[in-house]
Design a protein around this motif. Sequence first.
Motif, short mmCIF file in Angstrom:
data_model
loop_
_atom_site.label_atom_id
_atom_site.label_comp_id
_atom_site.label_asym_id
_atom_site.label_seq_id
_atom_site.Cartn_x
_atom_site.Cartn_y
_atom_site.Cartn_z
N GLY A 1 7.21 9.36 -6.62
CA GLY A 1 6.78 10.44 -5.74
C GLY A 1 7.96 11.11 -5.09
O GLY A 1 8.98 10.48 -4.80
N LYS B 1 5.61 16.23 -6.45
CA LYS B 1 4.99 15.24 -7.33
C LYS B 1 4.64 13.97 -6.56
O LYS B 1 5.40 13.51 -5.71
CB LYS B 1 5.90 14.93 -8.51
N PRO B 2 3.46 13.35 -6.88
CA PRO B 2 2.98 12.20 -6.11
C PRO B 2 3.35 10.83 -6.66
O PRO B 2 3.04 9.82 -6.04
CB PRO B 2 1.46 12.39 -6.18
N GLY B 3 4.00 10.79 -7.81
CA GLY B 3 4.18 9.50 -8.46
C GLY B 3 2.90 9.10 -9.17
O GLY B 3 1.94 9.87 -9.24
N THR B 4 2.87 7.88 -9.66
CA THR B 4 1.69 7.37 -10.36
C THR B 4 1.32 6.01 -9.78
O THR B 4 2.15 5.37 -9.12
CB THR B 4 1.96 7.21 -11.86
N PRO B 5 0.08 5.55 -10.00
CA PRO B 5 -0.27 4.21 -9.50
C PRO B 5 0.67 3.12 -10.00
O PRO B 5 0.96 2.17 -9.28
CB PRO B 5 -1.70 4.02 -10.03
N SER C 1 3.86 3.70 -10.90
CA SER C 1 5.22 3.97 -10.42
C SER C 1 5.17 4.91 -9.22
O SER C 1 5.60 6.07 -9.29
CB SER C 1 6.07 4.59 -11.53
N PRO C 2 4.66 4.43 -8.09
CA PRO C 2 4.56 5.30 -6.90
C PRO C 2 5.92 5.73 -6.37
O PRO C 2 6.02 6.75 -5.68
CB PRO C 2 3.82 4.43 -5.89
N GLU C 3 6.96 4.98 -6.72
CA GLU C 3 8.30 5.33 -6.25
C GLU C 3 8.80 6.64 -6.86
O GLU C 3 9.79 7.21 -6.40
CB GLU C 3 9.29 4.21 -6.56
N ARG D 1 4.87 8.05 2.99
CA ARG D 1 3.55 8.33 2.39
C ARG D 1 2.46 7.44 2.95
O ARG D 1 1.28 7.79 2.91
CB ARG D 1 3.64 8.16 0.87
N ASP E 1 -3.83 12.56 -1.67
CA ASP E 1 -3.22 11.47 -2.45
C ASP E 1 -3.92 10.15 -2.14
O ASP E 1 -4.27 9.86 -1.00
CB ASP E 1 -1.74 11.34 -2.12
N CYS F 1 0.02 6.36 -4.28
CA CYS F 1 0.71 7.62 -4.59
C CYS F 1 0.90 8.45 -3.32
O CYS F 1 0.24 8.23 -2.31
CB CYS F 1 -0.09 8.40 -5.63
#
Length: 207
Positions: free
Chosen positions: A122, A112-116, A118-120, A196, A174, A178
């Motif tokens: 990922g 999973k890449p996280g979200t803009p 909540s990139p943490e 990342r 990505d 992310c």
Amino acid sequence: MIAENADLHRAQRSFRQVLDAFARPGEVRAIEPDDADDARPASFEGSLCALARLFVDQAVTFAVEDAESDAASRYLASETHARRTSGDLADFVIVPGRADAQLACDAVACAKPGTPASPELGATVLLGCARIAQGEADNPGMRSVAVSGPGVKDVNRFCVDRVEWAAAREARGDEFPCGIDLVLVAPDGAVVAIPRTSAVVVEGEVR
């Protein structure tokens, strides 16, 4: 009590090494492998297990991507009280060194890449390798990897026996912020981090 203190101090030393590896992407550091344990599956060798135990606890989820993942998953769950889940949902994705190239690629591709916002969130992929060393490859079976980006003055180079993860990572596409973090680890405890934010080039490949 003495044994427990020794284990704690060993884990603290290894954790500092991993933090330093993340601060200096592409530079090889060393952790201390776990002692032999008859209850630990053979595929889950000491350095990968030690690395996993630094991160995995009851507050996170994990997945073991291997042809025979059940034994390793049960062992890690019993040791850490973490919850097992699928590779696309796990906070930490663990790929034993014996896993073939396709399994490793799939694990990297699906993490999973996280979200803009909540990139943490990922995932971090912990990937077992046979050999890791600083500098350029100088023997058959090893490939040089150049790492650049934040934390790197110019380019850091290390060599490793497996590089399929690099193409799988690039193919993800990505977009910042992310992405996934990778930590490669060898049986002798050599470890290298690929955050990342790092750019990676497998040298000698046609791009």
